[in-house]
Motif scaffolding. Structure first.
Motif, mmCIF file in Angstrom:
data_model
loop_
_atom_site.group_PDB
_atom_site.id
_atom_site.type_symbol
_atom_site.label_atom_id
_atom_site.label_comp_id
_atom_site.label_asym_id
_atom_site.label_seq_id
_atom_site.Cartn_x
_atom_site.Cartn_y
_atom_site.Cartn_z
ATOM 1 N N PRO A 75 0.807 -1.220 0.000
ATOM 2 C CA PRO A 75 0.000 0.000 0.000
ATOM 3 C C PRO A 75 0.842 1.273 0.000
ATOM 4 O O PRO A 75 0.512 2.252 -0.668
ATOM 5 C CB PRO A 75 -0.815 -0.128 1.296
ATOM 6 N N GLY A 78 2.384 1.705 -3.479
ATOM 7 C CA GLY A 78 1.337 2.037 -4.443
ATOM 8 C C GLY A 78 0.880 3.478 -4.316
ATOM 9 O O GLY A 78 0.680 4.177 -5.320
ATOM 10 N N ALA A 79 0.706 3.951 -3.079
ATOM 11 C CA ALA A 79 0.274 5.337 -2.861
ATOM 12 C C ALA A 79 1.344 6.324 -3.336
ATOM 13 O O ALA A 79 1.015 7.352 -3.955
ATOM 14 C CB ALA A 79 -0.029 5.556 -1.380
ATOM 15 N N ASP A 82 1.189 6.599 -7.174
ATOM 16 C CA ASP A 82 0.093 7.432 -7.659
ATOM 17 C C ASP A 82 0.329 8.905 -7.352
ATOM 18 O O ASP A 82 -0.141 9.779 -8.081
ATOM 19 C CB ASP A 82 -1.225 6.985 -7.022
ATOM 20 N N GLY A 214 -7.759 7.967 -3.258
ATOM 21 C CA GLY A 214 -7.098 7.309 -2.151
ATOM 22 C C GLY A 214 -7.501 5.856 -2.036
ATOM 23 O O GLY A 214 -8.233 5.311 -2.869
ATOM 24 N N PHE A 215 -7.018 5.208 -0.963
ATOM 25 C CA PHE A 215 -7.310 3.794 -0.770
ATOM 26 C C PHE A 215 -8.778 3.548 -0.465
ATOM 27 O O PHE A 215 -9.278 2.436 -0.656
ATOM 28 C CB PHE A 215 -6.434 3.221 0.344
ATOM 29 N N LEU A 343 -5.211 5.730 -9.949
ATOM 30 C CA LEU A 343 -5.188 4.823 -8.798
ATOM 31 C C LEU A 343 -4.457 3.519 -9.107
ATOM 32 O O LEU A 343 -4.541 2.563 -8.324
ATOM 33 C CB LEU A 343 -6.624 4.493 -8.349
ATOM 34 N N ARG A 346 -2.159 2.227 -6.358
ATOM 35 C CA ARG A 346 -2.876 1.761 -5.166
ATOM 36 C C ARG A 346 -3.528 0.403 -5.412
ATOM 37 O O ARG A 346 -3.569 -0.440 -4.516
ATOM 38 C CB ARG A 346 -3.922 2.799 -4.750
#
Length: 425
Positions: A75, A78-79, A82, A214-215, A343, A346
């Protein structure tokens, strides 16, 4: 008579390797180099017990530190991808991985080793969602399954080379291997930074997308979350190769050497047949491939119910490896294709949780079931869970591939002629 086979071989070669942009091949080469020189992870426990003369229990704690780091890395990576772009994130994470691996070679106190291992786990695994998202950035949708298949092939070829090369430690010592691993990781970062095209930032989201980003947006995608859950089950079964399988072979009286020889069949089969099998799998809807592959994994482990000889273990490995070949590239490509551009990192990061989570759960389940009831119930459980996951993936995969078709109908692979129109991707 000899011309036709040669022409057919050329056509097959072109269908597998042709038409992909040079940026992908630089990514592929960096992956191969990094995996071929990936000595630190497999040898870390040996390094701590032999070189540093620490206990096996402490070695397990340090290795677990890598696992804990890998859980948060997906996570997190991934964030970052992005937010700052997949290519910059990948290059930075590779550089941080190189530095942390070299630093770990000089850690001596217990806390320095544990924290150092945790940092290596975070930095090394933060590269993966960025790498997988960057493949989708440089490869059009219709070629993504092939690209992820070639990437998976490079991982396994590189890993096989690394395992065959671990004897270098007797000539160089452990510290040199830490430096070699770090240096080649840094070389990969330089190759990607200078040769792979990539957007500095992902496509800017709309105001509505920004508000729902966002997630939270990923977690609200119930079909995708269900897909991650089904994959977690399949991967937990697959990773019995590193827990339940060696324990069972040990209880059956086989030596570590015999286990290594039999387990090597996994890499041999992947290197030998993955690429032609991927061309075959492309003829079918992705939901069929994922469901069939999951069932094949369970059937492969259920083969062990037929006996406990070395050749039974070998047959089992060959069968579940065929399922692994269908599952891994197809799943990564599907995740890339269903995710919105802003995304994409994410989505890959959450999917990586299925991999890192299964790596934690698989040894616990395998060891506990064998200790409590024996190996037979474990293999029965693998079959039952795999079939249940296959049924789930048939429905989930169909929904996701329909969504892909709606998103970008011109980039879909051709469905099999025999496939119902409602199931086609």
């Amino acid at each position: 008579m000899g011309i036709r086979p040669l022409a057919k071989a050329r056509t097959s070669f072109a269908a597998t390797f042709g038409g992909l942009p040079s940026g992908f091949w630089w990514l592929w080469t960096a992956q191969l180099i990094n995996r071929a020189c990936g000595f630190v992870m497999p040898l870390l426990a040996f390094y701590i017990t032999e070189e540093l003369d620490r206990s096996a229990a402490f070695a397990g704690t340090v290795v677990a530190g890598i696992g804990v780091g890998s859980l948060v890395a997906g996570p997190f990576g991934g964030a970052l991808g992005d937010r700052f772009g997949h290519k910059p994130t990948l290059v930075a994470a590779l550089g941080a991985t190189a530095a942390s691996m070299i630093a770990l070679a000089y850690a001596r106190s217990p806390w320095a080793l544990i924290v150092g291992a945790f940092v290596v786990g975070v930095t090394n695994n933060a590269t993966r969602p960025a790498h997988n998202a960057l493949i989708a950035d440089v490869i059009p949708g219709k070629d993504q399954v092939r690209a992820y298949s070639l990437n998976f092939w490079a991982i396994n070829v590189g890993y096989s080379i690394a395992m065959l090369s671990v004897g270098l430690v007797s000539f160089t010592g452990y510290t040199a291997l830490f430096w070699l691993n770090g240096a080649t990781t840094l070389i990969g970062a330089v190759m990607i930074a200078t040769r792979v095209p990539g957007r500095a930032r992902p496509a800017e989201p709309t105001e509505a997308e920004e508000a729902a980003g966002g997630f939270g947006a990923v977690l609200r995608d119930r079909s995708f979350v269900a897909f991650v859950g089904a994959q977690f089950l399949v991967l937990t079964i697959l990773l019995q190769s590193e827990s339940g399988l060696p324990i069972a072979m040990s209880l059956d009286g086989f030596s570590p050497s015999t286990f290594g020889q039999v387990a090597a069949l996994n890499g041999i089969v992947i290197v030998a047949v993955q690429l032609p099998l991927t061309r075959l799998y492309k003829r079918f809807p992705e939901s069929w491939v994922l469901a069939g592959s999951s069932a094949t994994v369970g059937i492969g482990y259920s083969v062990l119910l037929l006996g406990d000889s070395a050749w039974i273990y070998g047959v089992s490995i060959v069968v579940w490896t065929l399922g692994e070949i269908g599952n891994t590239p197809t799943s990564f490509a599907l995740v890339a294709r269903i995710s919105p551009d802003h995304l994409r990192g994410r989505y890959q990061g959450l999917y990586q949780v299925a991999w890192t989570g299964s790596a934690v759960v698989a040894p616990l389940v395998g060891g506990w079931v064998i200790h409590t009831w024996g190996a037979g119930p474990l293999w029965i459980g693998c079959l039952v869970v795999a079939l249940a996951a296959a049924v789930a993936q048939l429905g989930i995969g169909t929904r996701l591939t329909r969504r892909v078709a709606t998103k970008d109908p011109e980039e879909q692979p051709e469905p099999a002629k025999s496939a119902p129109a409602s199931d086609a991707g």
